[in-house]
Design an enzyme around this catalytic site. Structure first.
Site, PDB file in Angstrom:
ATOM      1  N   LYS A 193      -5.468  -0.731   6.929  1.00 17.84           N
ATOM      2  CA  LYS A 193      -6.112   0.336   7.714  1.00 17.84           C
ATOM      3  C   LYS A 193      -7.438   0.853   7.161  1.00 17.84           C
ATOM      4  CE  LYS A 193      -3.610   3.988   5.354  1.00 17.84           C
ATOM      5  NZ  LYS A 193      -2.856   5.198   5.386  1.00 17.84           N
TER       6      LYS A 193
ATOM      7  N   GLY B 295     -21.518   3.392  10.176  1.00 20.56           N
ATOM      8  CA  GLY B 295     -20.372   3.084  11.038  1.00 20.56           C
ATOM      9  C   GLY B 295     -19.669   4.310  11.605  1.00 20.56           C
TER      10      GLY B 295
ATOM     11  N   ASN C 253     -10.888   8.661   3.284  1.00 18.25           N
ATOM     12  CA  ASN C 253     -10.688   9.652   4.341  1.00 18.25           C
ATOM     13  C   ASN C 253     -10.977  11.068   3.846  1.00 18.25           C
ATOM     14  OD1 ASN C 253      -8.178   7.452   5.182  1.00 18.25           O
ATOM     15  ND2 ASN C 253      -9.786   7.961   6.625  1.00 18.25           N
TER      16      ASN C 253
ATOM     17  N   ARG D  70     -14.034  15.441  14.813  1.00 14.71           N
ATOM     18  CA  ARG D  70     -12.822  14.629  14.977  1.00 14.71           C
ATOM     19  C   ARG D  70     -11.688  15.523  15.470  1.00 14.71           C
ATOM     20  NH1 ARG D  70     -16.210  11.557  14.071  1.00 14.71           N
ATOM     21  NH2 ARG D  70     -16.318   9.794  12.638  1.00 14.71           N
TER      22      ARG D  70
ATOM     23  N   PHE E 262       4.296   0.069  12.316  1.00 12.38           N
ATOM     24  CA  PHE E 262       3.197   0.718  11.603  1.00 12.38           C
ATOM     25  C   PHE E 262       2.493  -0.265  10.658  1.00 12.38           C
ATOM     26  CE2 PHE E 262       6.122   4.438  12.107  1.00 12.38           C
ATOM     27  CZ  PHE E 262       5.248   5.313  12.721  1.00 12.38           C
TER      28      PHE E 262
ATOM     29  N   SER F 186      -5.096   3.258  17.540  1.00 11.89           N
ATOM     30  CA  SER F 186      -6.021   4.262  16.999  1.00 11.89           C
ATOM     31  C   SER F 186      -7.084   4.614  18.024  1.00 11.89           C
ATOM     32  CB  SER F 186      -6.673   3.674  15.754  1.00 11.89           C
ATOM     33  OG  SER F 186      -7.828   4.391  15.406  1.00 11.89           O
TER      34      SER F 186
ATOM     35  N   ASN G  35       0.837  -1.201   0.000  1.00 12.06           N
ATOM     36  CA  ASN G  35       0.000   0.000   0.000  1.00 12.06           C
ATOM     37  C   ASN G  35       0.875   1.255   0.000  1.00 12.06           C
ATOM     38  OD1 ASN G  35      -2.392   1.413   0.026  1.00 12.06           O
ATOM     39  ND2 ASN G  35      -2.604   1.364   2.261  1.00 12.06           N
TER      40      ASN G  35
ATOM     41  N   LYS H  48      -6.983  -3.515  16.134  1.00  9.85           N
ATOM     42  CA  LYS H  48      -6.210  -2.599  16.983  1.00  9.85           C
ATOM     43  C   LYS H  48      -6.411  -2.955  18.460  1.00  9.85           C
ATOM     44  CE  LYS H  48      -4.191  -0.193  13.834  1.00  9.85           C
ATOM     45  NZ  LYS H  48      -2.778  -0.480  13.564  1.00  9.85           N
TER      46      LYS H  48
ATOM     47  N   TYR I 218      -3.582   7.056  17.903  1.00 15.25           N
ATOM     48  CA  TYR I 218      -3.644   8.246  17.056  1.00 15.25           C
ATOM     49  C   TYR I 218      -5.085   8.681  16.853  1.00 15.25           C
ATOM     50  CZ  TYR I 218       0.594   5.864  15.237  1.00 15.25           C
ATOM     51  OH  TYR I 218       1.763   5.188  15.074  1.00 15.25           O
ATOM     52  N   PHE I 219      -5.261  10.002  16.778  1.00 19.33           N
ATOM     53  CA  PHE I 219      -6.542  10.539  16.340  1.00 19.33           C
ATOM     54  C   PHE I 219      -6.430  10.678  14.808  1.00 19.33           C
ATOM     55  CE2 PHE I 219      -9.188  10.816  20.092  1.00 19.33           C
ATOM     56  CZ  PHE I 219      -8.298  10.219  20.974  1.00 19.33           C
TER      57      PHE I 219
ATOM     58  N   TYR J 123     -11.248  -3.902  11.390  1.00 21.20           N
ATOM     59  CA  TYR J 123     -10.031  -3.084  11.518  1.00 21.20           C
ATOM     60  C   TYR J 123      -9.873  -2.616  12.964  1.00 21.20           C
ATOM     61  CZ  TYR J 123      -7.523   1.326  11.822  1.00 21.20           C
ATOM     62  OH  TYR J 123      -6.696   2.344  12.248  1.00 21.20           O
TER      63      TYR J 123
HETATM   64  C1  UD1 Z   1     -11.362   6.145  10.435  1.00 21.44           C
HETATM   65  C2  UD1 Z   1     -11.159   5.296  11.655  1.00 21.44           C
HETATM   66  C3  UD1 Z   1      -9.770   5.474  12.188  1.00 21.44           C
HETATM   67  C4  UD1 Z   1      -8.773   5.156  11.120  1.00 21.44           C
HETATM   68  C5  UD1 Z   1      -9.022   6.059   9.941  1.00 21.44           C
HETATM   69  C6  UD1 Z   1      -8.037   5.716   8.845  1.00 21.44           C
HETATM   70  C7  UD1 Z   1     -13.075   4.824  13.056  1.00 21.44           C
HETATM   71  C8  UD1 Z   1     -14.010   5.361  14.056  1.00 21.44           C
HETATM   72  N1  UD1 Z   1     -12.118   5.677  12.671  1.00 21.44           N
HETATM   73  O1  UD1 Z   1     -11.395   7.494  10.858  1.00 21.44           O
HETATM   74  O2  UD1 Z   1      -9.545   4.625  13.276  1.00 21.44           O
HETATM   75  O3  UD1 Z   1      -7.478   5.325  11.608  1.00 21.44           O
HETATM   76  O4  UD1 Z   1     -10.368   5.900   9.483  1.00 21.44           O
HETATM   77  O5  UD1 Z   1      -8.571   5.145   7.744  1.00 21.44           O
HETATM   78  O6  UD1 Z   1     -13.146   3.697  12.659  1.00 21.44           O
HETATM   79  N2  UD1 Z   1     -16.158  12.412   5.762  1.00 21.44           N
HETATM   80  C9  UD1 Z   1     -17.033  13.053   4.904  1.00 21.44           C
HETATM   81  N3  UD1 Z   1     -16.860  12.863   3.556  1.00 21.44           N
HETATM   82  C10 UD1 Z   1     -15.875  12.072   3.033  1.00 21.44           C
HETATM   83  C11 UD1 Z   1     -14.992  11.418   3.932  1.00 21.44           C
HETATM   84  C12 UD1 Z   1     -15.170  11.603   5.288  1.00 21.44           C
HETATM   85  O7  UD1 Z   1     -17.937  13.779   5.320  1.00 21.44           O
HETATM   86  O8  UD1 Z   1     -15.803  11.929   1.812  1.00 21.44           O
HETATM   87  C13 UD1 Z   1     -16.322  12.618   7.211  1.00 21.44           C
HETATM   88  C14 UD1 Z   1     -16.621  11.341   7.970  1.00 21.44           C
HETATM   89  O9  UD1 Z   1     -18.007  11.096   8.016  1.00 21.44           O
HETATM   90  C15 UD1 Z   1     -16.029  11.673   9.327  1.00 21.44           C
HETATM   91  C16 UD1 Z   1     -14.861  12.616   9.030  1.00 21.44           C
HETATM   92  O10 UD1 Z   1     -15.094  13.092   7.713  1.00 21.44           O
HETATM   93  O11 UD1 Z   1     -16.947  12.378  10.097  1.00 21.44           O
HETATM   94  C17 UD1 Z   1     -13.516  11.902   9.069  1.00 21.44           C
HETATM   95  O12 UD1 Z   1     -13.595  10.735   8.283  1.00 21.44           O
HETATM   96  P1  UD1 Z   1     -12.294   9.873   7.895  1.00 21.44           P
HETATM   97  O13 UD1 Z   1     -11.220  10.756   7.380  1.00 21.44           O
HETATM   98  O14 UD1 Z   1     -12.756   8.746   7.023  1.00 21.44           O
HETATM   99  O15 UD1 Z   1     -11.764   9.316   9.284  1.00 21.44           O
HETATM  100  P2  UD1 Z   1     -12.527   8.516  10.445  1.00 21.44           P
HETATM  101  O16 UD1 Z   1     -13.695   7.812   9.927  1.00 21.44           O
HETATM  102  O17 UD1 Z   1     -12.696   9.465  11.561  1.00 21.44           O
END
Ligand code: UD1
Length: 340
Positions: A84, A297, A199, A231, A80, A124, A35, A153, A177-178, A149
């Site tokens: 993920k 989710g 993401n 977040r 690492f 995480s 990856n 962790k 990590y946040f 996933y």
């Molecule tokens: C998730 C995982 C985290 C992991 C990370 C890496 C959970 C709770 N969290 O983070 O552990 O390390 O992925 O892959 O499982 N969003 C939008 N539009 C988009 C994409 C995202 O609105 O196109 C919003 C999501 O709904 C969320 C926020 O942006 O509220 C962050 O999303 P994202 O970046 O995917 O991270 P997490 O879901 O927080």
């Protein structure tokens, strides 16, 4: 001190290699490139201005790892290497359990065999699920995982703490990590999602670059001030620096075995809408977005209490959200330049 960095060509791994090198550590990078791309190693060499040691291979491969430990006097490991993607883990749970659990166990066996004492493990905030109280401290309850996933962790944390409870002579810090974002200021390394990003930030930067039509904001009817999810977004270079501090902390502890968990976040919650507005303001680039259905989710909100990181490691986040978004955007622009 020579550090084995598994997954060292990945997003957080590569930035951590830079921080380690700049803080006087030697690094041995291991990555199976499942990856990540090997061009990351060349980019790293440009940033740190020296040749780096890289072994392509898999942490599930005991013979390969054993050879790496034989070739180098490894004093610490940052692990690492793992899959993920939350959604993919729901579709292919065995792939996740097999890879994420087995690679850790193989690594621990090799550490034991080679008497390597210091371990920093990538965990995480997903282990907290939707917390009852915010901000979350390391003592907040661990909730039932919402994805395979997330479960890997949780189980990996347990594997390490069980080994240490059984007197395995290892000192371990688990870093929770946040949400890591941003890129190195040089724009030579950054996040490289394969295919359509899941993401938020890579989706934002790809939309701003015209690769995606518009960003879908997943839900605006949450119980938050503006209705969008909250977040704790942390600059990847701050996160990288936390690994340096973690290793220095472990190095200084003259005990046979040790285990602790530390939140690595800014302590500040930002909503998706706040991030989108900050991106537009910082970059002055138009960003098309629309409000879409909630994503299955997703948790409503989570952000860190990062006091323990400050107390234990003397670490705190230094970069602002705006800096992180600016760096992520410069990285995206660099990628576009390479294409043309
Ligand atoms: C998730 C995982 C985290 C992991 C990370 C890496 C959970 C709770 N969290 O983070 O552990 O390390 O992925 O892959 O499982 N969003 C939008 N539009 C988009 C994409 C995202 O609105 O196109 C919003 C999501 O709904 C969320 C926020 O942006 O509220 C962050 O999303 P994202 O970046 O995917 O991270 P997490 O879901 O927080």
């Amino acid at each position: 001190m020579k550090i084995l960095v598994t997954g060292g060509a990945g997003f957080i791994g590569s930035h951590t290699v830079v921080a380690l090198q700049q803080n006087g550590f030697e690094t041995v990078i291991v990555d199976n490139l499942s990856n990540a791309q090997d061009t990351v190693i060349q980019a790293l060499e440009k940033i740190v201005k020296k040749k780096l040691t890289f072994h392509q291979g898999d942490c599930n491969d005991a013979a390969f790892l054993s050879e790496v430990f034989k070739q180098h006097t490894i004093e610490g490991v940052i692990h690492f290497a793992a899959y993920k993607a939350v959604g993919e883990s729901v579709k292919s749970p065995l792939k996740y359990y097999q890879n994420n659990l087995n690679s850790l166990m193989t690594l621990l066996q090799q550490m034991e065999a080679s008497q390597t004492r210091n371990l920093v493990f990538s965990s995480s905030c997903t282990v907290y699920g939707q917390p009852d109280q915010l901000p979350v401290t390391e003592d907040s309850p661990i909730k039932l995982a919402t994805s395979p996933y997330g479960n890997t962790k949780q189980v990996c944390e347990e594997i390490i703490s069980d080994c240490i409870a059984a007197h395995m002579p290892i000192k371990a810090l688990v870093l929770r990590y946040f949400n890591p974002i941003g890129a190195h200021a040089s724009a030579l390394i950054g996040e490289l999602p394969i295919g359509v990003p899941n993401n938020l930030i890579p989706y934002v930067t790809q939309t701003a670059a015209g690769i995606r039509k518009e960003l879908s904001i997943f839900g605006d009817d949450y119980e938050t001030p503006d209705g969008t999810c909250i977040r704790d977004y942390i600059h990847v270079m701050d996160l990288a620096q936390a690994h340096v501090k973690a290793l220095q902390f472990l190095q200084a502890r003259s005990v046979a075995s040790f285990y602790d968990t530390v939140n690595i976040g800014t302590g500040e919650g930002k909503s998706v809408m706040e991030v989108v507005k900050a991106f537009i303001k910082t970059t002055q680039v138009a960003l098309h977005y629309t409000i879409a259905e909630r994503r299955a989710g997703d948790i409503e909100q989570i952000y860190a209490n990062a006091d323990k990181a400050k107390r234990l490691l003397g670490w705190e986040a230094k970069h602002s959200l705006e800096e992180a978004l600016g760096d992520a955007w410069r990285w995206q622009q660099q990628l576009e330049k390479k294409k043309s």
